[in-house]
Write an enzyme that holds these catalytic residues in place. Structure first.
Site, mmCIF file in Angstrom:
data_model
loop_
_atom_site.group_PDB
_atom_site.id
_atom_site.type_symbol
_atom_site.label_atom_id
_atom_site.label_comp_id
_atom_site.label_asym_id
_atom_site.label_seq_id
_atom_site.Cartn_x
_atom_site.Cartn_y
_atom_site.Cartn_z
ATOM 1 N N GLY A 1 0.809 -1.225 0.000
ATOM 2 C CA GLY A 1 0.000 0.000 0.000
ATOM 3 C C GLY A 1 0.833 1.262 0.000
ATOM 4 O O GLY A 1 0.347 2.340 -0.340
ATOM 5 N N HIS A 2 2.095 1.149 0.369
ATOM 6 C CA HIS A 2 2.933 2.347 0.540
ATOM 7 C C HIS A 2 4.230 2.168 -0.243
ATOM 8 O O HIS A 2 5.271 1.888 0.369
ATOM 9 C CB HIS A 2 3.223 2.555 2.032
ATOM 10 C CG HIS A 2 3.797 3.905 2.369
ATOM 11 N ND1 HIS A 2 5.125 4.226 2.223
ATOM 12 C CD2 HIS A 2 3.221 5.024 2.848
ATOM 13 C CE1 HIS A 2 5.344 5.463 2.613
ATOM 14 N NE2 HIS A 2 4.213 5.976 2.998
ATOM 15 N N PHE A 3 4.276 2.315 -1.585
ATOM 16 C CA PHE A 3 3.127 2.582 -2.432
ATOM 17 C C PHE A 3 3.118 1.546 -3.541
ATOM 18 O O PHE A 3 4.201 1.042 -3.891
ATOM 19 C CB PHE A 3 3.253 3.980 -3.055
ATOM 20 C CG PHE A 3 3.210 5.101 -2.061
ATOM 21 C CD1 PHE A 3 1.990 5.602 -1.606
ATOM 22 C CD2 PHE A 3 4.387 5.663 -1.579
ATOM 23 C CE1 PHE A 3 1.966 6.662 -0.709
ATOM 24 C CE2 PHE A 3 4.351 6.710 -0.661
ATOM 25 C CZ PHE A 3 3.144 7.218 -0.228
#
Lengths: 157, 93
Positions: free
Chosen positions: A37-39
């Site tokens: 998610g990051h990223f």
């Protein structure tokens, strides 16, 4: 490092409670759900986790100074600067030093370096108090052994 | 040379962004100025450095919690200044 469990330091490379300094090594894992998610497509170590890594480093120094009798808790973060990206697989060297010891609190300065270059730094304030319960102290003692905290600095009273 | 009160008032004004003119010797740091415990750590840090002492915050807090002292004794600024003067004197003794 084991990001999902907030294990953000791997090994204490040097600790000198009298000089109020500590040096810690940590390797950013190559894979973690956090990087999904990051990223997506551009994995980066989150800045908040870099701050946490500096806080944990400072915390171990304070635990040593306090004779393993009190637990420091992060209370304030100041002048935090994320100077460049930190990516999966990078080896971090984290330095911290105590700049003030007050009554029930302490202030540290910490920085993280990669390849000799500072990638982030911050000034951190901690409150400290007796360990809230035996379980937590036991957990911290187990963690201390895992990261190479000096056995003689653990007061077993 | 500024008084102890003037110095701590300046520290509080700068640390907590409180107008200096609103800070008086009778001000209670918590009740009148609204300073919380975290902000007070910053103030204690600055006072410790400025006066070369270590404010015994844990001892004071314990005394208040045990009913052996009132917050006014330590956190009304004229009283805080007096406590600081005592600590400075004790350090030099």
């Amino acid at each position: 490092m084991h990001l999902e469990y907030f294990h953000l330091i791997d090994r204490i490379a040097a600790i000198d409670p009298a000089a109020r300094t500590i040096v810690v090594d940590a390797i950013v894992p190559r894979e973690s759900t956090i990087f999904e998610g990051h990223f997506p497509g551009h994995p980066l170590m989150p800045g908040v986790l870099l701050i946490e890594a500096m806080a944990q480093t400072s915390g171990w120094l304070l635990i040593a100074i306090l004779g393993f009798q009190r637990m420091p808790f992060l209370a304030a973060v100041k002048e935090a600067k994320m100077r460049t990206f930190v990516t999966p697989g990078e080896a971090l060297r984290i330095d911290a030093s105590v700049i003030h010891e007050g009554s029930g609190f302490a202030v540290t300065e910490a920085k993280i370096g990669v390849g000799g270059k500072t990638v982030c730094n911050a000034t951190l304030t901690f409150r400290h108090a007796p360990f809230p319960n035996p379980d937590m102290r036991g957990h911290m003692e187990a963690m201390a052994k895992r990261i190479g905290f000096p056995e003689q600095a653990i007061n077993h009273d | 040379m500024s008084s102890t009160f003037d110095e701590i008032a300046s520290i509080i004004a700068e640390t907590c962004d409180i107008p200096r003119e609103t800070i008086t010797p009778e001000s209670h740091a918590i009740d009148d100025l609204g300073i919380d415990s975290l902000d007070f750590l910053d103030i204690a840090f600055a006072i410790d450095k400025a006066f070369g002492i270590k404010l015994p915050l844990e001892k004071w807090t314990q005394e208040v919690n045990d009913g052996k002292a009132t917050t006014e004794q330590y956190f009304v600024l004229k009283n805080l200044a007096a406590r600081i003067d005592e600590l400075v004197a004790a350090k030099g003794a």
